[in-house]
Design an enzyme around this catalytic site. Structure first.
Site, short mmCIF file in Angstrom:
data_model
loop_
_atom_site.label_atom_id
_atom_site.label_comp_id
_atom_site.label_asym_id
_atom_site.label_seq_id
_atom_site.Cartn_x
_atom_site.Cartn_y
_atom_site.Cartn_z
N ASP A 99 -2.13 10.76 -2.71
CA ASP A 99 -2.44 9.67 -3.67
C ASP A 99 -2.71 10.22 -5.05
OD1 ASP A 99 -3.21 8.55 -0.84
OD2 ASP A 99 -2.79 6.86 -2.19
N GLN A 148 -2.86 2.65 9.67
CA GLN A 148 -1.52 2.75 9.07
C GLN A 148 -0.60 3.62 9.92
OE1 GLN A 148 -4.41 3.08 7.45
NE2 GLN A 148 -4.28 2.46 5.30
N ARG A 179 0.86 -1.19 0.00
CA ARG A 179 0.00 0.00 0.00
C ARG A 179 0.89 1.24 0.00
NH1 ARG A 179 1.76 1.88 3.96
NH2 ARG A 179 0.57 3.75 3.60
N GLY A 180 0.24 2.40 -0.16
CA GLY A 180 0.99 3.63 -0.33
C GLY A 180 1.16 3.85 -1.83
N ALA A 181 0.90 5.07 -2.28
CA ALA A 181 0.81 5.34 -3.72
C ALA A 181 2.06 4.90 -4.50
CB ALA A 181 0.49 6.81 -3.95
N ARG A 217 -6.73 -0.55 -7.55
CA ARG A 217 -7.23 0.49 -6.64
C ARG A 217 -7.35 1.77 -7.48
NH1 ARG A 217 -4.34 1.15 -0.98
NH2 ARG A 217 -6.38 1.98 -0.41
#
Ligand code: MRU
Length: 356
Positions: A243, A202, A50-52, A95
């Site tokens: 994001d 997170q 996860r995380g852009a 996503r």
């Protein structure tokens, strides 16, 4: 301490993608081997990665996995290419909000577009692996540049951040967290306050873990405590990641970012965003057009797997929100600092020289 790594490629172009399962942190370090695209898409959707920037890197390696499927399936050249393109679309749309994912997949596919029609699946895999490694390496350098630029403008004093924007979320030291660690490494001393970041924690699970591992003092607060913390004057600046950032500077980031920016403005605390240029979507004029991911009810009703709400209750679970540009003091990119946050300044800084 060595910096945590969120994704790594093992072997040559016939190898596989390893993803550090972030859903299990900080409880344990478990790597998931991804040898098919379904497992990469599942890992992205379920936030194992996860995380852009990190999901962009995973998406680029995911294309190599797709080419590997074509090799093992005995696809001829044209079927192999069609397979990679179809699987690429599945990866890019795993996503919807972080533009880095589609950006990285499309950038990789550009590399195979000019190859001859009879290019084998094996060669596609090699070309895609080279590009994925380039994107990964580049992100490491971009994070370092963001850290340098950001540390120069971050005010002295304690910092409040939201979600996780560190090594786990990128290919390097991070974006917002990279700025914080760069400031710390330059000798400045302060305390980091980390919003726990509901519903998936997170901040509490990942940001606090990264900072504890680095020996940087961190205090975790429930998201709802941010107003009181700001009102009592203990925070010099807020800094978050992004994001997707539109042409006017409106910024999509983890749900709760917008509320934090409003609170920061109400208390006169500067609010910074840190992100690489791959997070900008200049095709969108403003944040109203950013697709906001809505996630399942269980994340809200049964946080961390513990049932909190009664059966029959519904959930509202947007994963991101949009902070209007007017609430953002500056956006820190690898090209430099965008301040004030205006369309003209964004265009000027992003068209400037890339980091050395
Ligand atoms: O749902 P997540 O955990 O992928 O959301 C992550 C964030 O919102 C981060 O702030 C953003 O991706 C920037 S990471 C450098």
């Amino acid at each position: 301490m060595t910096r945590p790594v969120s994704v790594r490629w093992t072997g040559d172009a016939a190898g596989h993608l390893d993803i550090l399962d972030q859903t299990l942190l900080p409880g344990g370090i478990v790597w998931r081997e991804c040898r098919d695209v379904d497992s990469v898409v599942e890992a992205i959707r379920s936030l194992r990665v996860r995380g852009a920037p990190a999901i962009g890197i995973a998406g680029a390696y995911g294309l190599v996995v797709a080419a590997g499927e074509a090799v093992r399936g005995g696809c001829d050249a044209s079927r192999a290419r069609a397979h990679v393109l179809a699987r690429g679309e599945e990866l890019a749309s795993a996503r919807p909000t972080a533009v880095n994912l589609r950006w990285a997949v499309e950038r990789s596919l550009v590399k195979i577009a000019p190859l001859a029609a009879d290019t084998s699946a094996e060669t596609l895999a090699e070309v895609l692996l080279a590009e994925a490694r380039t994107i990964h390496d580049e992100d490491r350098r971009l994070c370092a540049a963001i850290g340098r630029h950001g540390a120069a403008v971050l005010p002295t004093g304690n910092i409040l951040t939201h979600c996780n924007t560190g090594a786990l979320a990128t290919g390097g030291d991070g974006t917002a967290l990279g700025v914080i660690t760069a400031a710390w490494d330059s000798g400045r001393r302060f305390e980091v306050f980390a919003d726990e970041t509901r519903p998936l924690f997170q901040g509490a699970r990942l940001t606090a873990w990264e900072l504890v591992e680095r020996g940087i003092p961190v205090t975790v607060l429930v998201d709802a405590a941010a107003g009181h913390l700001l009102a009592t004057g203990r925070i010099a600046a807020c800094i978050v990641g992004a994001d997707r950032i539109t042409a006017n500077g409106d910024t999509a980031n983890k749900i709760g970012t917008y509320a934090l920016a409003v609170l920061a403005a109400a208390h006169g605390v500067p609010f910074f965003v840190a992100a690489p240029s791959s997070t900008f979507d200049l095709a969108l004029t403003d944040g109203g057009d950013i697709p906001i991911e809505e996630r399942g009810a269980a994340e809200v009703l049964a946080p961390l797997g513990v049932q909190a709400a009664p059966a029959g209750a519904r959930a509202f679970n947007p994963a991101f929100d949009v902070t209007p540009a007017r609430l953002i003091r500056a956006i820190i990119t690898e090209h430099g600092v965008i301040e004030p946050v205006t369309p003209a300044r964004i265009a000027a800084v992003l068209s400037g020289p890339p980091p050395r």
